[in-house]
Design a protein around this motif. Structure first.
Motif, PDB file in Angstrom:
ATOM      1  N   ALA A 206       0.823  -1.207   0.000  1.00 54.15           N
ATOM      2  CA  ALA A 206       0.000   0.000   0.000  1.00 54.15           C
ATOM      3  C   ALA A 206       0.856   1.255   0.000  1.00 54.15           C
ATOM      4  O   ALA A 206       0.467   2.280  -0.559  1.00 54.15           O
ATOM      5  N   LEU A 207       2.041   1.170   0.601  1.00 59.13           N
ATOM      6  CA  LEU A 207       2.894   2.350   0.750  1.00 59.13           C
ATOM      7  C   LEU A 207       4.066   2.363  -0.228  1.00 59.13           C
ATOM      8  O   LEU A 207       5.029   3.111  -0.030  1.00 59.13           O
ATOM      9  N   LYS A 208       3.952   1.596  -1.297  1.00 55.96           N
ATOM     10  CA  LYS A 208       5.003   1.578  -2.307  1.00 55.96           C
ATOM     11  C   LYS A 208       5.216   2.985  -2.851  1.00 55.96           C
ATOM     12  O   LYS A 208       4.275   3.666  -3.240  1.00 55.96           O
ATOM     13  N   GLY A 209       6.462   3.426  -2.844  1.00 55.19           N
ATOM     14  CA  GLY A 209       6.788   4.747  -3.364  1.00 55.19           C
ATOM     15  C   GLY A 209       6.728   5.859  -2.329  1.00 55.19           C
ATOM     16  O   GLY A 209       6.939   7.018  -2.661  1.00 55.19           O
ATOM     17  N   ALA A 210       6.466   5.513  -1.068  1.00 59.56           N
ATOM     18  CA  ALA A 210       6.379   6.535  -0.022  1.00 59.56           C
ATOM     19  C   ALA A 210       7.726   7.200   0.202  1.00 59.56           C
ATOM     20  O   ALA A 210       8.774   6.552   0.110  1.00 59.56           O
ATOM     21  N   GLU A 211       7.681   8.488   0.461  1.00 57.87           N
ATOM     22  CA  GLU A 211       8.874   9.245   0.810  1.00 57.87           C
ATOM     23  C   GLU A 211       8.750   9.663   2.268  1.00 57.87           C
ATOM     24  O   GLU A 211       7.720  10.193   2.680  1.00 57.87           O
ATOM     25  N   TYR A 212       9.800   9.410   3.034  1.00 53.51           N
ATOM     26  CA  TYR A 212       9.781   9.690   4.466  1.00 53.51           C
ATOM     27  C   TYR A 212      10.756  10.811   4.793  1.00 53.51           C
ATOM     28  O   TYR A 212      11.746  10.975   4.098  1.00 53.51           O
ATOM     29  N   PRO A 213      10.486  11.571   5.874  1.00 53.22           N
ATOM     30  CA  PRO A 213       9.333  11.440   6.763  1.00 53.22           C
ATOM     31  C   PRO A 213       8.038  11.798   6.063  1.00 53.22           C
ATOM     32  O   PRO A 213       8.042  12.564   5.103  1.00 53.22           O
ATOM     33  N   ALA A 214       6.952  11.204   6.560  1.00 52.31           N
ATOM     34  CA  ALA A 214       5.642  11.418   5.958  1.00 52.31           C
ATOM     35  C   ALA A 214       4.582  11.514   7.044  1.00 52.31           C
ATOM     36  O   ALA A 214       4.699  10.873   8.091  1.00 52.31           O
ATOM     37  N   SER A 215       3.561  12.290   6.776  1.00 53.05           N
ATOM     38  CA  SER A 215       2.446  12.379   7.720  1.00 53.05           C
ATOM     39  C   SER A 215       1.517  11.184   7.507  1.00 53.05           C
ATOM     40  O   SER A 215       1.517  10.560   6.439  1.00 53.05           O
ATOM     41  N   GLY A 216       0.708  10.908   8.514  1.00 55.05           N
ATOM     42  CA  GLY A 216      -0.281   9.853   8.387  1.00 55.05           C
ATOM     43  C   GLY A 216      -1.236  10.117   7.240  1.00 55.05           C
ATOM     44  O   GLY A 216      -1.609   9.199   6.501  1.00 55.05           O
ATOM     45  N   GLU A 217      -1.612  11.391   7.059  1.00 56.72           N
ATOM     46  CA  GLU A 217      -2.522  11.749   5.957  1.00 56.72           C
ATOM     47  C   GLU A 217      -1.882  11.461   4.602  1.00 56.72           C
ATOM     48  O   GLU A 217      -2.551  10.986   3.687  1.00 56.72           O
ATOM     49  N   ASP A 218      -0.589  11.759   4.478  1.00 61.11           N
ATOM     50  CA  ASP A 218       0.121  11.473   3.230  1.00 61.11           C
ATOM     51  C   ASP A 218       0.106   9.976   2.925  1.00 61.11           C
ATOM     52  O   ASP A 218      -0.103   9.563   1.784  1.00 61.11           O
TER      53      ASP A 218
ATOM     54  N   SER B  47      -4.226   5.698  -3.448  1.00 62.53           N
ATOM     55  CA  SER B  47      -3.826   5.797  -4.852  1.00 62.53           C
ATOM     56  C   SER B  47      -3.146   4.516  -5.337  1.00 62.53           C
ATOM     57  O   SER B  47      -3.165   4.227  -6.528  1.00 62.53           O
ATOM     58  N   ASN B  48      -2.576   3.743  -4.405  1.00 59.26           N
ATOM     59  CA  ASN B  48      -1.965   2.461  -4.766  1.00 59.26           C
ATOM     60  C   ASN B  48      -2.989   1.327  -4.794  1.00 59.26           C
ATOM     61  O   ASN B  48      -2.628   0.175  -5.007  1.00 59.26           O
ATOM     62  N   GLY B  49      -4.264   1.662  -4.565  1.00 58.51           N
ATOM     63  CA  GLY B  49      -5.317   0.645  -4.636  1.00 58.51           C
ATOM     64  C   GLY B  49      -5.389  -0.269  -3.434  1.00 58.51           C
ATOM     65  O   GLY B  49      -5.863  -1.401  -3.539  1.00 58.51           O
ATOM     66  N   ALA B  50      -4.946   0.228  -2.283  1.00 65.18           N
ATOM     67  CA  ALA B  50      -4.951  -0.597  -1.073  1.00 65.18           C
ATOM     68  C   ALA B  50      -6.370  -0.959  -0.659  1.00 65.18           C
ATOM     69  O   ALA B  50      -7.319  -0.208  -0.897  1.00 65.18           O
ATOM     70  N   ASP B  51      -6.485  -2.103  -0.020  1.00 65.97           N
ATOM     71  CA  ASP B  51      -7.752  -2.561   0.525  1.00 65.97           C
ATOM     72  C   ASP B  51      -8.241  -1.566   1.581  1.00 65.97           C
ATOM     73  O   ASP B  51      -7.434  -0.941   2.280  1.00 65.97           O
ATOM     74  N   ASP B  52      -9.543  -1.420   1.703  1.00 61.56           N
ATOM     75  CA  ASP B  52     -10.119  -0.492   2.676  1.00 61.56           C
ATOM     76  C   ASP B  52      -9.638  -0.771   4.099  1.00 61.56           C
ATOM     77  O   ASP B  52      -9.463   0.159   4.891  1.00 61.56           O
TER      78      ASP B  52
END
Length: 67
Positions: free
Chosen positions: A12-24, A31-36
Motif C-alpha cells: 500500500a505504501l510503495k513509493g512513499a517518501e519519508y518522513p511522511a504524515s499519516g494523511e500522506d 492511490s496504490n489501490g490498497a484494501d479499505d
C-alpha cells in the motif's frame, strides 16, 4: 474486517517518501489501490509523522510508538 499483514501495508505504501504524515500515507495507500482495511488501519494508527517503513510497521502492528 479481514486481518492485514505487514506485506499488505508495504504494498500500500510503495513509493512513499519519508518522513511522511499519516494523511500522506493514507492518500498514497488509496492511490496504490490498497484494501479499505489497510487504509482504515493507517488512518486510525494515530501517528502524525512517520520516519520510515519500520516506524509505520511498529505503529500499525503494535510494536510501540514514540513517547
Amino acid at each position: 474486517m479481514a486481518d492485514i499483514s505487514p506485506i499488505d501495508v508495504q504494498k500500500a505504501l510503495k513509493g512513499a517518501e519519508y518522513p511522511a504524515s499519516g494523511e500522506d500515507l493514507v492518500s498514497l495507500a488509496k492511490s496504490n489501490g490498497a484494501d479499505d482495511s489497510v487504509v482504515e488501519k493507517l488512518r486510525s494508527s494515530g501517528s502524525k509523522r512517520y520516519d520510515g517503513p519500520d516506524d509505520v510497521q511498529k505503529t500499525v502492528f503494535g510494536g510501540g510508538g514514540k513517547s
